[in-house]
Design a protein around this motif. Sequence first.
Motif, short mmCIF file in Angstrom:
data_model
loop_
_atom_site.label_atom_id
_atom_site.label_comp_id
_atom_site.label_asym_id
_atom_site.label_seq_id
_atom_site.Cartn_x
_atom_site.Cartn_y
_atom_site.Cartn_z
N THR A 24 1.45 -1.36 0.03
CA THR A 24 -0.13 0.02 -0.04
C THR A 24 0.89 1.40 0.05
N THR A 25 0.33 2.50 -0.64
CA THR A 25 0.62 3.82 -0.08
C THR A 25 1.61 3.88 1.34
N LYS A 26 0.57 2.78 2.09
CA LYS A 26 1.20 4.38 3.83
C LYS A 26 1.94 3.42 4.58
N GLY A 36 -8.02 -0.89 8.24
CA GLY A 36 -7.23 0.38 8.13
C GLY A 36 -8.21 0.60 9.71
N GLU A 55 -11.09 -1.19 0.32
CA GLU A 55 -9.52 -1.45 -0.23
C GLU A 55 -9.68 -2.50 -1.36
N HIS A 78 4.13 5.82 6.91
CA HIS A 78 4.27 6.98 6.31
C HIS A 78 4.32 8.04 7.28
N ASN A 100 -8.93 -0.51 -4.12
CA ASN A 100 -8.90 1.02 -4.55
C ASN A 100 -7.41 2.00 -4.75
N GLU A 101 -7.53 2.94 -4.75
CA GLU A 101 -6.15 3.95 -4.40
C GLU A 101 -5.48 3.76 -3.62
N GLU A 102 -5.50 3.02 -2.16
CA GLU A 102 -4.23 2.85 -1.79
C GLU A 102 -3.64 1.43 -1.80
N GLU A 104 -1.45 -0.81 -4.54
CA GLU A 104 -0.38 -0.40 -5.53
C GLU A 104 -0.06 -2.12 -5.78
#
Length: 136
Positions: A24-26, A36, A55, A78, A100-102, A104
């Motif tokens: 993920t981006t986090k 989450g 997600e 992050h 979803n956008e999180e 990758e």
Amino acid sequence: MDRPLVCVGALVWGRDGRVLLVRTTKWRGLWGVPGGKVEWGETLLSAVQREFEEEVGLTLRDVQYAQTQESVLSEEFHRPAHMLLVDFFASTDGTEIQPNEEIEEWAWVHLHEALDYPLNAVTRTLVTLALRQGEQ
């Protein structure tokens, strides 16, 4: 005043016995499991089911409590955060990921192969617990 965040996540087995890992981006490029924050008025079970649906588009079943961990100002995350992480084990019938956008990248892997991935520390602990329980 800042307070610890209550978060949920789950190590989830698909029908073929493999588990889902996501990057993920986090978590600064490290791999983990979907999850989450718990929302106000939401149970832990509802939160983990909602997070998976949001997600990765999966519906969970056979959700079982695994452990609770604490992550205080982890450099892997992050941003500075103090999290109480309530972890679950679960199953799913779906294998088609709708990220979803999180999210990758994702992979379905055999549990014993999961430790070969660059996992964040809290996911490494969860996978190690699953491996230990599988040996009993």
